[in-house]
Design an enzyme around this catalytic site. Structure first.
Site, PDB file in Angstrom:
ATOM      1  N   GLY A 165      43.306  41.028  34.960  1.00 29.87           N
ATOM      2  CA  GLY A 165      42.401  42.292  35.570  1.00 29.87           C
ATOM      3  C   GLY A 165      42.658  42.327  37.119  1.00 29.87           C
ATOM      4  N   ASN A 173      43.416  43.630  24.178  1.00 25.26           N
ATOM      5  CA  ASN A 173      41.994  43.109  24.023  1.00 25.26           C
ATOM      6  C   ASN A 173      40.943  44.251  24.661  1.00 25.26           C
ATOM      7  OD1 ASN A 173      39.629  41.661  24.573  1.00 25.26           O
ATOM      8  ND2 ASN A 173      40.526  40.486  26.127  1.00 25.26           N
ATOM      9  N   GLU A 199      37.343  34.637  30.514  1.00 26.22           N
ATOM     10  CA  GLU A 199      36.147  35.175  30.741  1.00 26.22           C
ATOM     11  C   GLU A 199      35.015  34.346  29.950  1.00 26.22           C
ATOM     12  OE1 GLU A 199      37.195  39.180  29.942  1.00 26.22           O
ATOM     13  OE2 GLU A 199      38.468  39.133  31.767  1.00 26.22           O
ATOM     14  N   GLU A 234      47.573  32.901  30.013  1.00 27.77           N
ATOM     15  CA  GLU A 234      46.824  33.804  30.761  1.00 27.77           C
ATOM     16  C   GLU A 234      46.209  33.159  32.128  1.00 27.77           C
ATOM     17  OE1 GLU A 234      45.546  37.414  28.606  1.00 27.77           O
ATOM     18  OE2 GLU A 234      43.842  36.047  28.444  1.00 27.77           O
ATOM     19  N   HIS A 284      39.143  32.704  25.635  1.00 28.56           N
ATOM     20  CA  HIS A 284      39.681  33.642  26.675  1.00 28.56           C
ATOM     21  C   HIS A 284      38.724  33.189  28.002  1.00 28.56           C
ATOM     22  CE1 HIS A 284      39.749  37.117  29.193  1.00 28.56           C
ATOM     23  NE2 HIS A 284      40.700  37.656  28.434  1.00 28.56           N
ATOM     24  N   SER A 291      47.459  41.365  33.664  1.00 28.45           N
ATOM     25  CA  SER A 291      47.876  42.454  34.335  1.00 28.45           C
ATOM     26  C   SER A 291      49.347  42.985  33.773  1.00 28.45           C
ATOM     27  CB  SER A 291      48.188  42.285  35.843  1.00 28.45           C
ATOM     28  OG  SER A 291      46.881  42.078  35.974  1.00 28.45           O
TER      29      SER A 291
HETATM   30  C1  PEP Z   1      42.879  39.986  29.228  1.00 27.63           C
HETATM   31  O1  PEP Z   1      41.807  40.400  29.050  1.00 27.63           O
HETATM   32  O2  PEP Z   1      43.235  38.976  28.459  1.00 27.63           O
HETATM   33  C2  PEP Z   1      43.787  40.340  29.918  1.00 27.63           C
HETATM   34  C3  PEP Z   1      45.053  40.067  30.279  1.00 27.63           C
HETATM   35  O3  PEP Z   1      43.492  41.662  30.796  1.00 27.63           O
HETATM   36  P1  PEP Z   1      44.448  42.439  31.868  1.00 27.63           P
HETATM   37  O4  PEP Z   1      45.547  42.713  30.958  1.00 27.63           O
HETATM   38  O5  PEP Z   1      43.752  43.525  32.196  1.00 27.63           O
HETATM   39  O6  PEP Z   1      44.691  41.622  32.908  1.00 27.63           O
END
Ligand code: PEP
Length: 255
Positions: free
Chosen positions: A171, A10, A97, A165, A95, A211
């Site tokens: 992040g 992503n 975000e 997630e 997501h 992460s």
């Molecule tokens: C994401 O944006 O879905 C995500 C898992 O980001 P990161 O791997 O940077 O934590």
């Protein structure tokens, strides 16, 4: 039947159309292992250029979002039909975000998944608790609430994929431990089984996101419940994404 691992990059609001195409070329040139599905999710403006590079290859094209209505006067929005026309096959829905920043909630997310299923696209539905919810012992409650987006579905939309997630891991460089992630995955699979039956739940791929790096991927994928990863930061560099894909292929005994 064993679930085939899936690794999805992503890119969020990174990479222009040209940069995305260059990344895709580099990734293909590195050579991907057998036994793992890989998809790239560029921002909308890069879908066409990245799709052109990926056409006819084993790497799938994914999108980061879709609008909940099929067509009409919705300035700035992108429909499922538009994504299908670009040969997108997988689309992120919910997501964190977008849940947090855009106030997206289950009824709207259900509509998005309905639009995708109508076009034969696969929703990658994201769920996960906040740090506050985890610390208050309300993780399962949060996951169950988010899974209510499936309430009106008699069967899983498209060939559904779910990503766990935890918001506190995205992040932050603070990935969930494999055991914690596996426990949440087992809860999600149980919730899927309650809604769609054991067979459909057993066939649904559950990805971990938050992460993931080339350093921690193998330990996460060693958990039977974890069928791959949704990767943000570590998907911005081809070599890094390739290593994560290799770890997924190895977990399935295919590399
Ligand atoms: C994401 O944006 O879905 C995500 C898992 O980001 P990161 O791997 O940077 O934590």
């Amino acid at each position: 039947m064993a679930r085939r691992p899936l690794v999805v990059g992503n890119w969020k609001m990174h990479k222009t159309s040209r940069e995305g195409a260059a990344f895709a070329e580099e990734l293909l040139a590195l050579g991907l292992p057998d036994g793992v599905d890989v998809a790239l999710a560029p921002a909308f403006p890069a879908l066409e250029s990245v799709g052109r590079v990926l056409a006819g290859t084993s790497v799938a094209l994914a999108a980061q979002d879709v609008f909940a209505e099929p067509a009409g006067a919705y300035t700035g929005e992108v429909s499922a039909a538009m994504l299908a026309d670009l040969e997108v096959s997988l689309v992120l829905v919910g997501h964190s975000e977008r849940r947090r920043g855009r106030g997206e909630a289950e009824p709207e997310l259900a509509e998005k998944m309905r639009r995708l299923a109508e076009r034969g696209l696969t929703p990658l539905y994201c769920v996960g608790e906040t740090l506050e919810e985890r610390e208050a012992g309300r993780t399962l409650e949060a996951l169950a609430r988010q899974m209510e987006a499936f309430e009106a579905f008699g069967e899983p939309p498209g060939s559904l994929v779910v990503a766990y997630e935890p918001v506190w891991a995205i992040g932050t460089g603070r990935a969930a431990t494999p055991a914690l992630a596996a426990e949440a995955h087992a809860d999600i699979r149980r919730l899927l089984a309650e809604r769609f039956g054991r067979d459909a739940a057993a066939d649904t791929r559950l990805l971990y996101g938050g992460s993931v790096t080339r350093g921690n991927a193998a330990a996460l994928f060693a958990e039977e419940e974890i069928d791959g990863a949704l990767v943000g930061g570590a998907a911005l560099e081809p070599g890094s994404l390739l290593e994560i894909a290799r770890a997924a292929a190895r977990s399935a005994g295919r590399d």
